[in-house]
Design a protein around this motif. Structure first.
Motif, PDB file in Angstrom:
ATOM      1  N   ASP A 156     -14.836  -7.341  72.864  1.00 31.35           N
ATOM      2  CA  ASP A 156     -13.755  -6.737  73.632  1.00 31.35           C
ATOM      3  C   ASP A 156     -12.656  -6.324  72.656  1.00 31.35           C
ATOM      4  O   ASP A 156     -12.804  -6.465  71.451  1.00 31.35           O
ATOM      5  CB  ASP A 156     -13.217  -7.710  74.690  1.00 31.35           C
ATOM      6  CG  ASP A 156     -12.730  -9.025  74.072  1.00 31.35           C
ATOM      7  OD1 ASP A 156     -11.960  -8.982  73.089  1.00 31.35           O
ATOM      8  OD2 ASP A 156     -13.129 -10.106  74.560  1.00 31.35           O
ATOM      9  N   LEU A 157     -11.575  -5.806  73.193  1.00 28.24           N
ATOM     10  CA  LEU A 157     -10.497  -5.303  72.343  1.00 28.24           C
ATOM     11  C   LEU A 157      -9.251  -6.169  72.405  1.00 28.24           C
ATOM     12  O   LEU A 157      -8.164  -5.721  72.044  1.00 28.24           O
ATOM     13  CB  LEU A 157     -10.157  -3.858  72.736  1.00 28.24           C
ATOM     14  CG  LEU A 157     -11.259  -2.837  72.472  1.00 28.24           C
ATOM     15  CD1 LEU A 157     -10.860  -1.464  72.993  1.00 28.24           C
ATOM     16  CD2 LEU A 157     -11.582  -2.765  70.986  1.00 28.24           C
ATOM     17  N   GLU A 158      -9.430  -7.409  72.842  1.00 25.99           N
ATOM     18  CA  GLU A 158      -8.286  -8.305  72.961  1.00 25.99           C
ATOM     19  C   GLU A 158      -8.096  -9.118  71.682  1.00 25.99           C
ATOM     20  O   GLU A 158      -9.013  -9.822  71.246  1.00 25.99           O
ATOM     21  CB  GLU A 158      -8.490  -9.256  74.137  1.00 25.99           C
ATOM     22  CG  GLU A 158      -8.481  -8.573  75.493  1.00 25.99           C
ATOM     23  CD  GLU A 158      -7.175  -7.865  75.771  1.00 25.99           C
ATOM     24  OE1 GLU A 158      -6.103  -8.433  75.438  1.00 25.99           O
ATOM     25  OE2 GLU A 158      -7.210  -6.743  76.304  1.00 25.99           O
ATOM     26  N   PRO A 159      -6.929  -9.035  71.036  1.00 33.76           N
ATOM     27  CA  PRO A 159      -6.655  -9.921  69.894  1.00 33.76           C
ATOM     28  C   PRO A 159      -6.578 -11.365  70.362  1.00 33.76           C
ATOM     29  O   PRO A 159      -6.072 -11.638  71.454  1.00 33.76           O
ATOM     30  CB  PRO A 159      -5.310  -9.415  69.372  1.00 33.76           C
ATOM     31  CG  PRO A 159      -4.686  -8.707  70.526  1.00 33.76           C
ATOM     32  CD  PRO A 159      -5.799  -8.161  71.357  1.00 33.76           C
ATOM     33  N   THR A 160      -7.088 -12.271  69.542  1.00 36.59           N
ATOM     34  CA  THR A 160      -7.148 -13.666  69.960  1.00 36.59           C
ATOM     35  C   THR A 160      -6.337 -14.556  69.034  1.00 36.59           C
ATOM     36  O   THR A 160      -6.257 -14.314  67.826  1.00 36.59           O
ATOM     37  CB  THR A 160      -8.594 -14.169  69.987  1.00 36.59           C
ATOM     38  OG1 THR A 160      -9.128 -14.155  68.661  1.00 36.59           O
ATOM     39  CG2 THR A 160      -9.462 -13.295  70.891  1.00 36.59           C
ATOM     40  N   ALA A 161      -5.778 -15.616  69.621  1.00 36.88           N
ATOM     41  CA  ALA A 161      -5.042 -16.599  68.830  1.00 36.88           C
ATOM     42  C   ALA A 161      -5.970 -17.318  67.864  1.00 36.88           C
ATOM     43  O   ALA A 161      -5.575 -17.673  66.748  1.00 36.88           O
ATOM     44  CB  ALA A 161      -4.354 -17.597  69.760  1.00 36.88           C
ATOM     45  N   ALA A 162      -7.225 -17.530  68.277  1.00 32.81           N
ATOM     46  CA  ALA A 162      -8.185 -18.229  67.415  1.00 32.81           C
ATOM     47  C   ALA A 162      -8.476 -17.421  66.158  1.00 32.81           C
ATOM     48  O   ALA A 162      -8.527 -17.979  65.047  1.00 32.81           O
ATOM     49  CB  ALA A 162      -9.469 -18.494  68.185  1.00 32.81           C
ATOM     50  N   ALA A 163      -8.670 -16.110  66.305  1.00 34.63           N
ATOM     51  CA  ALA A 163      -8.936 -15.271  65.134  1.00 34.63           C
ATOM     52  C   ALA A 163      -7.706 -15.196  64.225  1.00 34.63           C
ATOM     53  O   ALA A 163      -7.822 -15.237  62.998  1.00 34.63           O
ATOM     54  CB  ALA A 163      -9.347 -13.875  65.578  1.00 34.63           C
ATOM     55  N   ARG A 164      -6.557 -15.092  64.836  1.00 36.27           N
ATOM     56  CA  ARG A 164      -5.311 -15.072  64.059  1.00 36.27           C
ATOM     57  C   ARG A 164      -5.187 -16.328  63.217  1.00 36.27           C
ATOM     58  O   ARG A 164      -4.880 -16.273  62.017  1.00 36.27           O
ATOM     59  CB  ARG A 164      -4.126 -14.937  65.019  1.00 36.27           C
ATOM     60  CG  ARG A 164      -2.749 -15.002  64.385  1.00 36.27           C
ATOM     61  CD  ARG A 164      -1.689 -14.858  65.478  1.00 36.27           C
ATOM     62  NE  ARG A 164      -0.339 -14.919  64.964  1.00 36.27           N
ATOM     63  CZ  ARG A 164       0.358 -16.036  64.791  1.00 36.27           C
ATOM     64  NH1 ARG A 164      -0.203 -17.212  65.076  1.00 36.27           N
ATOM     65  NH2 ARG A 164       1.581 -15.998  64.334  1.00 36.27           N
ATOM     66  N   GLN A 165      -5.447 -17.477  63.836  1.00 36.61           N
ATOM     67  CA  GLN A 165      -5.328 -18.741  63.110  1.00 36.61           C
ATOM     68  C   GLN A 165      -6.403 -18.864  62.036  1.00 36.61           C
ATOM     69  O   GLN A 165      -6.150 -19.389  60.943  1.00 36.61           O
ATOM     70  CB  GLN A 165      -5.415 -19.922  64.077  1.00 36.61           C
ATOM     71  CG  GLN A 165      -4.953 -21.235  63.463  1.00 36.61           C
ATOM     72  CD  GLN A 165      -3.509 -21.166  63.000  1.00 36.61           C
ATOM     73  OE1 GLN A 165      -2.620 -20.746  63.748  1.00 36.61           O
ATOM     74  NE2 GLN A 165      -3.264 -21.555  61.745  1.00 36.61           N
ATOM     75  N   GLU A 166      -7.595 -18.388  62.331  1.00 33.94           N
ATOM     76  CA  GLU A 166      -8.675 -18.417  61.339  1.00 33.94           C
ATOM     77  C   GLU A 166      -8.286 -17.626  60.090  1.00 33.94           C
ATOM     78  O   GLU A 166      -8.477 -18.086  58.959  1.00 33.94           O
ATOM     79  CB  GLU A 166      -9.956 -17.837  61.947  1.00 33.94           C
ATOM     80  CG  GLU A 166     -11.110 -17.737  60.956  1.00 33.94           C
ATOM     81  CD  GLU A 166     -12.319 -17.010  61.532  1.00 33.94           C
ATOM     82  OE1 GLU A 166     -13.149 -16.535  60.734  1.00 33.94           O
ATOM     83  OE2 GLU A 166     -12.427 -16.904  62.779  1.00 33.94           O
ATOM     84  N   ILE A 167      -7.740 -16.441  60.295  1.00 32.72           N
ATOM     85  CA  ILE A 167      -7.330 -15.610  59.156  1.00 32.72           C
ATOM     86  C   ILE A 167      -6.220 -16.304  58.364  1.00 32.72           C
ATOM     87  O   ILE A 167      -6.262 -16.362  57.131  1.00 32.72           O
ATOM     88  CB  ILE A 167      -6.869 -14.220  59.646  1.00 32.72           C
ATOM     89  CG1 ILE A 167      -8.051 -13.444  60.234  1.00 32.72           C
ATOM     90  CG2 ILE A 167      -6.234 -13.429  58.509  1.00 32.72           C
ATOM     91  CD1 ILE A 167      -7.656 -12.170  60.951  1.00 32.72           C
ATOM     92  N   LEU A 168      -5.228 -16.844  59.073  1.00 33.38           N
ATOM     93  CA  LEU A 168      -4.109 -17.490  58.387  1.00 33.38           C
ATOM     94  C   LEU A 168      -4.552 -18.740  57.624  1.00 33.38           C
ATOM     95  O   LEU A 168      -4.081 -18.994  56.508  1.00 33.38           O
ATOM     96  CB  LEU A 168      -3.021 -17.844  59.392  1.00 33.38           C
ATOM     97  CG  LEU A 168      -2.286 -16.657  60.037  1.00 33.38           C
ATOM     98  CD1 LEU A 168      -1.330 -17.158  61.106  1.00 33.38           C
ATOM     99  CD2 LEU A 168      -1.539 -15.844  58.985  1.00 33.38           C
ATOM    100  N   ASP A 169      -5.457 -19.519  58.207  1.00 35.04           N
ATOM    101  CA  ASP A 169      -5.950 -20.724  57.525  1.00 35.04           C
ATOM    102  C   ASP A 169      -6.699 -20.367  56.246  1.00 35.04           C
ATOM    103  O   ASP A 169      -6.507 -21.004  55.197  1.00 35.04           O
ATOM    104  CB  ASP A 169      -6.863 -21.524  58.455  1.00 35.04           C
ATOM    105  CG  ASP A 169      -6.105 -22.219  59.580  1.00 35.04           C
ATOM    106  OD1 ASP A 169      -4.864 -22.317  59.487  1.00 35.04           O
ATOM    107  OD2 ASP A 169      -6.759 -22.651  60.550  1.00 35.04           O
ATOM    108  N   LYS A 170      -7.537 -19.353  56.324  1.00 38.45           N
ATOM    109  CA  LYS A 170      -8.303 -18.950  55.138  1.00 38.45           C
ATOM    110  C   LYS A 170      -7.388 -18.324  54.088  1.00 38.45           C
ATOM    111  O   LYS A 170      -7.594 -18.523  52.884  1.00 38.45           O
ATOM    112  CB  LYS A 170      -9.417 -17.988  55.531  1.00 38.45           C
ATOM    113  CG  LYS A 170     -10.525 -18.656  56.322  1.00 38.45           C
ATOM    114  CD  LYS A 170     -11.623 -17.678  56.691  1.00 38.45           C
ATOM    115  CE  LYS A 170     -12.754 -18.385  57.429  1.00 38.45           C
ATOM    116  NZ  LYS A 170     -13.833 -17.443  57.806  1.00 38.45           N
TER     117      LYS A 170
END
Length: 351
Positions: A254-268
């Motif tokens: 889908d085209l919805e930004p997710t908090a989980a993906a945001r956090q994954e990127i920031l953690d890495k």
């Protein structure tokens, strides 16, 4: 209006193929509605010769990477825009075993031309690279949003672009076998609109394997002249800005930004570059038109005359498009079949 080819979609595939056709002397027309799912519009545009968790030389790298920079330099001249950003890609080591492995690989002929240097100690302030790392050459990024907008502006100025949603209901065969669409007549119809090619009936049997990707643009007190890449990539945009990503989700398309993906990127990113993130400016989402075998799709519809597809470029579109767009033009011009790994006929069994 008359054209040799009507192309549906002006993402990276449609832009580059239409340019190739135009330069080869064909008349072209594009229909595009700037759909928000187009991954080209948010893609970082990386080209990287050594990729993946196992860090192997990318498929056909010796052939593909010989064309990348000359081709985009040519497009820079054509559009009078800065598009190409050749930069080394630096991957920090996380173990002495990995360091030793790449010291050995640097003498391997297959990596000749792609390894700039192997470091055994820290090189880049602010990067977690205490064990050194691998610096790759013939790498960098292409500013895809600038490329697409500049080409769109040019195409509109030449009367070669219709900004609208393509409707199959308005498409019909002419008496001589050409395609008629509204006030346009075209000899051939080429779908270059990624996974949306499945929506128009001609290619609904293709087994696309779409992947959702999310990417952040953020601010840090950090600068690097290289792309830093481990777990995530960080491209320096200047003025403390960086583009960081990307995630890979093949379940939730889908085209919805997710908090989980945001956090994954920031953690890495924190593991790679500990400098504090001061601000997140953009959180973008795109759907990559990947295929089950991670190879592009080129060729003709099995039964419909003058209906073609050029797509499935996936996450490596910047690297794949220059070479395979040329091969697609060769096919359209002389009937020279694309190689089996990318030929659309490998999927005819799904019809």
């Amino acid at each position: 209006m008359k054209a040799d080819f009507l192309l549906i979609g002006q993402g990276l595939a449609g832009t580059i193929l239409s340019y190739r056709l135009f330069r080869a002397g064909y008349t072209v027309h594009l229909i595009d509605d700037a759909h928000p799912s187009a991954s080209s519009r948010v893609a970082a545009g990386l080209y990287n010769p050594v990729t993946g968790r196992k860090m192997i030389k990318t498929w056909m790298a010796d052939i593909l990477f010989a064309e990348i920079e000359p081709f985009y330099q040519e497009m820079e001249g054509f559009l009078n825009q800065k598009l190409l950003h050749p930069q080394g890609i630096f991957r920090p080591f996380i173990s002495f075993e990995e360091q030793n492995e790449w010291l050995a690989k640097s003498a391997d002929d297959q990596f000749e031309g792609f390894i700039k240097e192997v470091f055994t100690g820290p090189q880049f302030p602010g990067v977690n690279d205490g064990m050194g790392g691998l610096l790759l050459k013939k790498a960098g990024y292409v500013d895809i949003p600038v490329l697409l907008q500049a080409y769109r502006t040019w195409a509109k100025s030449q009367g070669l672009m219709t900004e609208a949603v393509f409707s199959r209901n308005q498409l019909k065969r002419g008496k001589d076998g050409d395609w008629e669409y509204q006030d346009l007549t075209a000899g051939g119809l080429i779908f270059t609109n990624g996974i949306r090619a499945k929506d128009q009936g001609f290619f609904d049997w293709l087994p696309f394997a779409p992947v959702k990707g999310e990417i952040l643009t953020l601010r840090q007190d950090f600068y690097s002249s290289k792309i830093i890449n481990r777990g995530v990539f960080r491209i320096d945009l200047g003025n403390g800005l960086g583009k960081v990503g990307a995630t890979y989700d093949n379940r939730n398309i889908d085209l919805e930004p997710t908090a989980a993906a945001r956090q994954e990127i920031l953690d890495k990113l924190r593991q790679l570059i500990p400098e504090k993130v001061l601000e997140i400016l953009h959180h973008q989402v795109g759907v990559r038109p990947a295929t089950p075998d991670r190879r592009p799709i080129l060729g003709k519809h099995p039964s419909e005359e003058n209906v073609y597809l050029f797509g499935g470029l996936g996450a490596k579109g910047v690297s794949l498009a220059p070479y395979f767009s040329r091969k697609m033009v060769d096919f359209l011009h002389s009937g020279e079949e694309p190689q089996k790994e990318v030929n659309i006929n490998r999927f005819f069994k799904y019809i």
